[in-house]
Write a protein that holds these residues in place. Sequence first.
Motif, PDB file in Angstrom:
ATOM      1  N   LEU A   1       0.832  -1.208   0.000  1.00 43.57           N
ATOM      2  CA  LEU A   1       0.000   0.000   0.000  1.00 43.57           C
ATOM      3  C   LEU A   1       0.866   1.258   0.000  1.00 43.57           C
ATOM      4  N   ALA A   2       1.910   1.263   0.827  1.00 48.60           N
ATOM      5  CA  ALA A   2       2.782   2.428   0.900  1.00 48.60           C
ATOM      6  C   ALA A   2       3.521   2.647  -0.418  1.00 48.60           C
ATOM      7  N   ALA A   3       4.056   1.559  -0.996  1.00 46.78           N
ATOM      8  CA  ALA A   3       4.782   1.672  -2.258  1.00 46.78           C
ATOM      9  C   ALA A   3       3.859   2.111  -3.388  1.00 46.78           C
ATOM     10  N   PHE A   4       2.658   1.555  -3.428  1.00 47.26           N
ATOM     11  CA  PHE A   4       1.712   1.914  -4.487  1.00 47.26           C
ATOM     12  C   PHE A   4       1.305   3.379  -4.358  1.00 47.26           C
ATOM     13  N   ASN A   5       1.025   3.815  -3.154  1.00 48.65           N
ATOM     14  CA  ASN A   5       0.635   5.198  -2.928  1.00 48.65           C
ATOM     15  C   ASN A   5       1.755   6.156  -3.349  1.00 48.65           C
ATOM     16  N   ALA A   6       2.987   5.809  -3.016  1.00 52.96           N
ATOM     17  CA  ALA A   6       4.130   6.647  -3.397  1.00 52.96           C
ATOM     18  C   ALA A   6       4.289   6.709  -4.911  1.00 52.96           C
TER      19      ALA A   6
ATOM     20  N   PRO B   1       2.438  16.055  -4.713  1.00 50.40           N
ATOM     21  CA  PRO B   1       3.446  16.120  -3.653  1.00 50.40           C
ATOM     22  C   PRO B   1       3.518  14.809  -2.874  1.00 50.40           C
ATOM     23  N   ALA B   2       4.667  14.550  -2.290  1.00 52.02           N
ATOM     24  CA  ALA B   2       4.827  13.374  -1.433  1.00 52.02           C
ATOM     25  C   ALA B   2       3.984  13.546  -0.176  1.00 52.02           C
ATOM     26  N   SER B   3       3.858  12.475   0.575  1.00 52.33           N
ATOM     27  CA  SER B   3       3.085  12.527   1.817  1.00 52.33           C
ATOM     28  C   SER B   3       3.784  13.423   2.838  1.00 52.33           C
ATOM     29  N   LYS B   4       3.074  13.731   3.893  1.00 55.55           N
ATOM     30  CA  LYS B   4       3.627  14.581   4.958  1.00 55.55           C
ATOM     31  C   LYS B   4       4.779  13.907   5.685  1.00 55.55           C
ATOM     32  N   TYR B   5       4.959  12.611   5.484  1.00 60.92           N
ATOM     33  CA  TYR B   5       6.011  11.867   6.182  1.00 60.92           C
ATOM     34  C   TYR B   5       7.352  11.905   5.445  1.00 60.92           C
ATOM     35  N   TYR B   6       7.330  12.365   4.199  1.00 66.15           N
ATOM     36  CA  TYR B   6       8.545  12.334   3.376  1.00 66.15           C
ATOM     37  C   TYR B   6       9.640  13.236   3.931  1.00 66.15           C
ATOM     38  N   GLU B   7       9.261  14.430   4.373  1.00 62.93           N
ATOM     39  CA  GLU B   7      10.248  15.410   4.810  1.00 62.93           C
ATOM     40  C   GLU B   7      11.093  14.887   5.976  1.00 62.93           C
ATOM     41  N   THR B   8      10.446  14.157   6.887  1.00 64.93           N
ATOM     42  CA  THR B   8      11.180  13.612   8.036  1.00 64.93           C
ATOM     43  C   THR B   8      12.220  12.585   7.586  1.00 64.93           C
ATOM     44  N   VAL B   9      11.860  11.764   6.608  1.00 65.12           N
ATOM     45  CA  VAL B   9      12.801  10.767   6.089  1.00 65.12           C
ATOM     46  C   VAL B   9      13.934  11.457   5.337  1.00 65.12           C
TER      47      VAL B   9
END
Length: 341
Positions: free
Chosen positions: A127-132, A141-149
């Motif tokens: 699910l995460a890979a497909f969504n990305a 835009p990427a998810s809100k979690y991208y910036e932290t990574v």
Amino acid sequence: MTTHISTLGELLTSAGTQWRVYDIGRRITKIDKKQFDQIENTQVPYPYPLGGHALMAIQFWDNQATLDPYVWFLKFPLDEQSKLNIASRDHFASMVIEALGTQLTGEAAQGKLDNNPYVYTPNANKLAAFNALMKCELKRPASKYYETVEQYFTSHGQTDWQNLALQGLADYALRLAHGQNQANLVALWPTLPAQVQSPLAAMLEHVSISTELTEFLKTQLHTHLTRDNLAGAINSFRAMSGSHGLGLIAQSVDQLLASEQSLEADILLTIAGRGWETLTDPDRLYTFMDKAAQNNQVEGLFESIFADLVAIPMLRPHVLGLLRAQNRSETLSRAIGRLFS
């Protein structure tokens, strides 16, 4: 739109939608419309069967371009030749028409297929890979979690890895061409905590990574094998397995099969699940299946691997060829004999 729909492609087109199809069973792979039409008309087998099923994602949106496309995650049975079970496909189509009529998109369609027997929920990694991937393809835009990574890799691991979300790792894996992302990944990969490296590898296996990164991971694989680091070796191979550098992947499979860890069930299952395209080589396939026959850690491992690989159309003739192979090892001959007992 009438109820006389012969294919899912026809159903989606008749409803006025634009659509795309992806296999999400083995590796997230786009299936073009011509191939999908041939699959639906049983002119060709499903190319990437898993567990006797076709696991696919159909993304669609209306011609007025709604903000967010819709996705059906579908699971259809396949026959012994890996061709689509048409009765199941027709059953699903009729259920869609009954539940949604001509309106496949919009608020009225929400939740109408939740109890459909052909709709399923992929695991968290898929699910995460497909969504990305969808965000990249739709230039969102990427998810809100991208910036932290991104910050974690930019700081070379100085921030707390426990703040990293799976979706952020997926977004990072799909954006290695952005800025210094690939260089930062290479710098940090050897020292990544297992809790980061493993899920990141699970995301990277869906990415066509660069030749440079593939070569780096191949070197990492060799290092881990010499140090008897099974988890590190598997992570390195998974991370490179979606690369178009099939020659490098084949060399890595050979390294795995020549290593002291070659009989490990996790190694064998990883090759079958992520490196299957390299097994069209008869010698490599023989070596691999002979190793699987020697494994005595997991009961039925050889049988399950044989059943998995023989269902893949590109491998089927090669795997069946083992049944007629001369000069097989005694261990492999006994394992093949068990298939018919």
